[in-house]
Design a protein around this motif. Structure first.
Motif, PDB file in Angstrom:
ATOM      1  N   ILE A   1       0.864  -1.184   0.000  1.00  0.00           N
ATOM      2  CA  ILE A   1       0.000   0.000   0.000  1.00  0.00           C
ATOM      3  C   ILE A   1       0.900   1.233   0.000  1.00  0.00           C
TER       4      ILE A   1
ATOM      5  N   VAL B   1       0.676   5.265   0.543  1.00  0.00           N
ATOM      6  CA  VAL B   1      -0.232   6.343   0.934  1.00  0.00           C
ATOM      7  C   VAL B   1       0.427   7.677   0.614  1.00  0.00           C
TER       8      VAL B   1
ATOM      9  N   SER C   1      -5.329   3.408   5.423  1.00  0.00           N
ATOM     10  CA  SER C   1      -4.293   2.454   5.008  1.00  0.00           C
ATOM     11  C   SER C   1      -3.929   1.542   6.178  1.00  0.00           C
TER      12      SER C   1
ATOM     13  N   LYS D   1      -4.527  -2.607   6.810  1.00  0.00           N
ATOM     14  CA  LYS D   1      -3.472  -3.519   7.262  1.00  0.00           C
ATOM     15  C   LYS D   1      -3.887  -4.267   8.538  1.00  0.00           C
TER      16      LYS D   1
ATOM     17  N   VAL E   1       2.925  -0.645   4.394  1.00  0.00           N
ATOM     18  CA  VAL E   1       2.364   0.673   4.100  1.00  0.00           C
ATOM     19  C   VAL E   1       3.522   1.654   3.933  1.00  0.00           C
TER      20      VAL E   1
ATOM     21  N   ALA F   1       2.790   3.908   9.634  1.00  0.00           N
ATOM     22  CA  ALA F   1       3.265   3.447   8.324  1.00  0.00           C
ATOM     23  C   ALA F   1       4.616   2.763   8.522  1.00  0.00           C
TER      24      ALA F   1
ATOM     25  N   VAL G   1      -3.299   5.119  -1.932  1.00  0.00           N
ATOM     26  CA  VAL G   1      -4.357   5.791  -1.169  1.00  0.00           C
ATOM     27  C   VAL G   1      -4.032   7.274  -1.013  1.00  0.00           C
TER      28      VAL G   1
END
Ligand SMILES: Cc1cc2nc3c(=O)[nH]c(=O)nc-3n(C[C@H](O)[C@H](O)[C@H](O)COP(=O)(O)OP(=O)(O)OC[C@H]3O[C@@H](n4cnc5c(N)ncnc54)[C@H](O)[C@@H]3O)c2cc1C
Ligand SMILES: Nc1ncnc2c1ncn2[C@@H]1O[C@H](COP(=O)(O)O)[C@@H](O)[C@H]1O
Lengths: 263, 317
Positions: free
Chosen positions: A3, A5, A45, A49, A59, A81, A118
């Motif tokens: 992911i 972000v 995000s 997870k 992330v 993150a 995202v």
């Protein structure tokens, strides 16, 4: 699952925001921070997870911005993150959304196969709400944007989007670009543990050269639009304020509306 | 004269007012061509409507392949049309979806994009209001085909007969554009009141209503106004999010904005401070909203508003 972000570093909205002589937004002499609206993107995000416990999910917080923009990535790392990427290059200054989306797209490609990108509803400075859509177009991905509710299962995603004429449920298959609104759920505050842990998380700094982007493709010179003039809105002249006593306020207001021909 | 494409804002063929504003602005830049994306049954009515506002052509794009999806297919359709019509500019009514359509279109056409213009002049210079309405910026697209999204209430629509020659346009939509799908849709209930962003008068309520919007709605109806709300009122579940005025809601710029039980936080101001006339009713004389007002009443909205409503009704007879 990977992911990415998107987090933007923006001038503080409660401070006095200004323009530079070349009409670009002053991003250096004003206190900045992670755009509040991108905190919601980080939050969603992290929730994806957390909900998908047991899966290998990374992330990565990505920003394009000046030196100080690292603070936006740091904040995302503190929130939870796993790693950060900061693209910084003098040539990027003054970039428009088209150039910003190009740099973001190249950085995402460099990160390898990404399942979910995202973003936030809008940046709180320029506020065009277009970068996620531009990015989707550049990456050749579908978009499910302006989500107030996000659910994922396997490679499927479902979001709720509150449009002007209807509330819609949109479905898509990963990989894709998602953006979330401030209705998607309060963003968490970094915990003390989170702040300590963030210090040890990897944070890469990339230049345009690392992305294979030519300096002529970005920055003010490459912009597709030119600002010709900026003007501070003239301050509103102080109006009349009355205190209501036994209906006097309503009468005065009705008289005011009549004097302005609203009734 | 080169064509200027104007995307029609409509519901089932019923054309909405911002379309006429855009056609009026488009006439400054070239020859307005309206673009209808929708069901075949609504196209005749839409063409008839835009004819009265100077549309020389009406491109009809059947949305059979498009509806059911958001953004991407519309961008493809407009890119194909732009490829064949070579317009001088493309104007779209500013809405969340149209801004995203414009964003994809800008990348496809390698063209500059300006969003949320509040005015447009003959030379293509667009005026925008930025930084919570504290600054006005004038700018221009310098590369490609200018793509500009324009906010409602940006121009007074000027009636002018056009040829409105109906021109069906076939589009081919890629499978890739159909990968995000509308799974379910719940149309919003019509309130019977004017559209928030288009209304000449907006009457808003905030946390100070305590959840009872009847006084706000009463005044709105007496004035023929739209109803708005602060985020505090929306977050409390008193009003749907589509009524929210502010940074993360709608930006409104009506002739008259009446803020009731709203403190005037910067994020709320961002959505309303370009209103022509601003009025506030608030119990707290220190409320920041009073810095903006042309007229303010320090008082309880639950007693002040009903009395004003009566006065409005009496005056209107
Ligand atoms: C990222 C972000 C985005 C945001 N976006 C928006 C947005 O789009 N729109 C928005 O509005 N806000 C937005 N906000 C929230 C904003 O900061 C304020 O919290 C919000 O506007 C406050 O709403 P309010 O004025 O109704 O409530 P309050 O600030 O609580 O004010 C209520 C007011 O009502 C008055 N009052 C109480 N009782 C009465 C009575 N009986 N009669 C008269 N007056 C009374 C009080 O004196 C007070 O001034 C955003 C915030 C953030 C962080
Ligand atoms: N310079 C940037 N760096 C990282 N993300 C960005 C940047 N600019 C925009 N974004 C992302 O795109 C969203 C919409 O931005 P905008 O189109 O500028 O309103 C933001 O909420 C961010 O998530």
């Amino acid at each position: 699952m990977n992911i990415v972000v998107l987090v933007k570093y923006v001038p503080d909205a409660t401070a006095d925001r200004q323009f530079e002589d070349d009409f670009t937004v002053d991003r250096v002499n004003v206190d900045g921070l992670l755009s509040e609206l991108d905190e919601y993107a980080v939050e969603q995000s992290l929730q994806i997870k957390e909900k998908r416990e047991g899966e290998e999910i990374t992330v990565t917080a990505l920003t394009v911005g000046p030196e100080a923009a690292e603070a936006a990535v740091r904040k995302a790392l503190q929130m939870g993150a796993d790693k950060g990427v900061h693209v910084v290059d003098d040539a990027i200054a003054g970039s428009d959304a088209i150039a910003t989306s190009l740099v973001l797209a190249k950085a995402i490609e460099k990160l390898g196969p990404v399942d979910l990108v995202v973003g936030g509803l809008a940046s709180t400075d320029a506020g065009m709400s277009v970068v996620p859509a531009m990015l989707a177009e550049r990456l050749g991905l579908p978009q499910v944007t302006l989500a107030s509710v996000v659910e994922t299962q396997g490679d499927q995603i479902r979001i709720k989007r509150d449009g002007d004429v209807a509330t819609e449920v949109i479905g898509g298959t990963l990989p894709l670009v998602l953006s979330v609104t401030d209705q998607s759920g309060e963003a968490r505050y970094p915990s003390f543990k989170g702040i300590m842990a963030a210090k040890k998380k990897p944070l890469d700094t990339w230049s345009l050269g690392d992305l294979g982007v030519d300096a002529s493709q970005v920055g003010l010179g490459a912009a597709y639009t030119a600002v010709e003039e900026t003007a501070a809105r003239p301050p509103r002249t102080a109006g009349e304020i009355v205190t209501d006593e036994d209906g006097s306020g309503a009468k005065a207001l009705a008289d005011f509306l009549a004097s302005k021909k609203f009734i | 004269m080169a064509e200027v494409l104007v995307l029609i804002d409509h519901a089932g063929g019923q054309v909405k007012k911002p379309t006429y504003e855009l056609l009026t602005l488009a006439a400054k830049l070239g020859e307005p061509s309206a673009v209808y994306i929708g069901g075949a049954d609504g196209s005749a009515g839409a063409a008839e409507a835009v004819k009265a506002y100077g549309a020389e052509k009406v491109y009809v794009i059947d949305d059979a392949q498009i509806k059911g999806y958001l953004v991407a297919p519309k961008a493809e359709a407009l890119a194909q049309l732009a490829g064949s019509a070579s317009p001088a500019a493309i104007l779209l009514p500013s809405s969340a979806e149209n801004k995203e359509v414009a964003a994809r279109l800008a990348i496809k056409l390698d063209s500059g994009l300006i969003t949320d213009a509040v005015d447009l002049d003959e030379s293509g210079v667009a005026t925008q209001s930025v930084f919570a309405g504290n600054y006005t910026v004038k700018g221009k697209v310098t590369k490609g085909t200018p793509i500009i999204t324009v906010k409602p209430n940006s121009a007074a629509p000027v009636e002018k007969a056009g040829a409105a020659a109906v021109t069906p346009f076939e589009v081919t939509i890629s499978d890739a554009a159909k990968t995000a799908q509308i799974v379910a849709s719940q149309p919003r209930k019509a309130s019977g009141r004017p559209e928030l962003t288009e209304a000449a008068i907006v009457v808003s309520g905030g946390r100070g209503t305590g959840g009872d919007f009847s006084a706000v709605e009463g005044l709105a109806d007496a004035l023929g106004a739209a109803v708005g709300a602060s985020r505090a009122a929306v977050d409390s579940g008193w009003m749907p999010h589509t009524f929210q005025v502010g940074q993360t809601g709608k930006t409104v710029s009506p002739q008259l904005y009446v803020a009731n039980g709203i403190s005037g936080a910067i994020q709320h101001r961002a959505g309303m401070q370009t209103s022509k006339t601003i009025v506030a009713v608030n119990k707290d004389e220190e409320a920041p909203i009073f810095e903006l007002v042309d007229f303010g009443v320090v008082g309880d909205l639950h007693t002040v508003l009903p009395a004003v409503t009566e006065a409005v009704k009496a005056a209107k007879g």
